[in-house]
Design a protein around this motif. Sequence first.
Motif, PDB file in Angstrom:
ATOM      1  N   SER A 111      -9.411  24.943 -33.124  1.00 48.53           N
ATOM      2  CA  SER A 111     -10.790  25.071 -33.581  1.00 48.53           C
ATOM      3  C   SER A 111     -11.417  23.728 -33.950  1.00 48.53           C
ATOM      4  N   THR A 145      -6.404  29.209 -27.637  1.00 44.47           N
ATOM      5  CA  THR A 145      -7.635  29.799 -27.101  1.00 44.47           C
ATOM      6  C   THR A 145      -8.812  28.830 -27.086  1.00 44.47           C
ATOM      7  N   THR A 193     -14.919  29.330 -35.166  1.00 41.12           N
ATOM      8  CA  THR A 193     -13.979  29.725 -34.115  1.00 41.12           C
ATOM      9  C   THR A 193     -12.533  29.786 -34.618  1.00 41.12           C
ATOM     10  N   THR A 222     -10.666  32.201 -35.508  1.00 43.22           N
ATOM     11  CA  THR A 222      -9.858  33.270 -34.911  1.00 43.22           C
ATOM     12  C   THR A 222     -10.445  33.696 -33.567  1.00 43.22           C
ATOM     13  N   SER A 262      -6.470  28.559 -32.253  1.00 48.20           N
ATOM     14  CA  SER A 262      -7.757  28.460 -31.552  1.00 48.20           C
ATOM     15  C   SER A 262      -8.172  27.018 -31.302  1.00 48.20           C
ATOM     16  N   SER A 264     -13.245  29.185 -26.024  1.00 46.89           N
ATOM     17  CA  SER A 264     -14.413  29.064 -26.909  1.00 46.89           C
ATOM     18  C   SER A 264     -15.359  27.975 -26.450  1.00 46.89           C
ATOM     19  N   ASN A 272      -3.910  30.202 -38.713  1.00 47.75           N
ATOM     20  CA  ASN A 272      -4.217  29.265 -37.635  1.00 47.75           C
ATOM     21  C   ASN A 272      -3.805  27.867 -38.082  1.00 47.75           C
TER      22      ASN A 272
END
Length: 249
Positions: A229, A195, A234, A236, A227, A199, A5
Amino acid sequence: MIYSNLHTHSVYSDGKNTPREIVEQAISQGMSAIGISDHSYTFFDTRYCLAEEKNAQYISELRALKTEYSSKIDILVGIELDAYSQGYDRADFDYIIGSCHYINFDGDYRSVDSSLDGVLRAISDHCGGDPLYFARRYFETYSELITKMRPDILGHIDLVAKLGVVDEEAAEYKKMALSTLTDVLSVSPFIELNTGAISRGYRKIPYPAPFLLREIRDRGGKLILSSDSHSRDTLTFFFDESVELLREN
């Protein structure tokens, strides 16, 4: 599946965890690589970004972690460079994510994703109440400034859709999004499948939208799973589901 990531945020910008905590979480999850890519400094909005005076410290800490953990995981030193950020030396970073979080309305910088109320005010104040005009200004900004920035990875190309104020199925919206895709694919073939909005409860599917995903693949673009993140929990998030989504489409 073993994941990596490259789009993560630490306490240096608006993330919840230190770089070390992110790295250790990535190792515990068996990830092959982790990149830290905090938000670059924006002079007109300093609430969320890497402080200008912390830039050297940020790079130094990540370089030290890269050496310390070299036998366990590949750590990359990144930055999420906003379209309006300036003064960064590309040589300081292993990679750059190019993103656009704002539209400049004659010196009034308005966020496209910080809050629904903020976006609705921007549409009212500067777009005659027309969400599609707001989207057009976003895509024009993304196309123009990303082309100048020339990043390694294209960040959430359709971020303007995050809060649901524009109709992603409208023919006019699709036309402007695809036009922007044409412009930026000439800069880099690497586009993230992001993503992060899932989340945080804003979307049920990743960016880019399915019609853009199909075009990216048809045009030879390369998707990078991320992600976006802001928490080590978070790193993955929704990755397995995203892989299945790509296989089905």
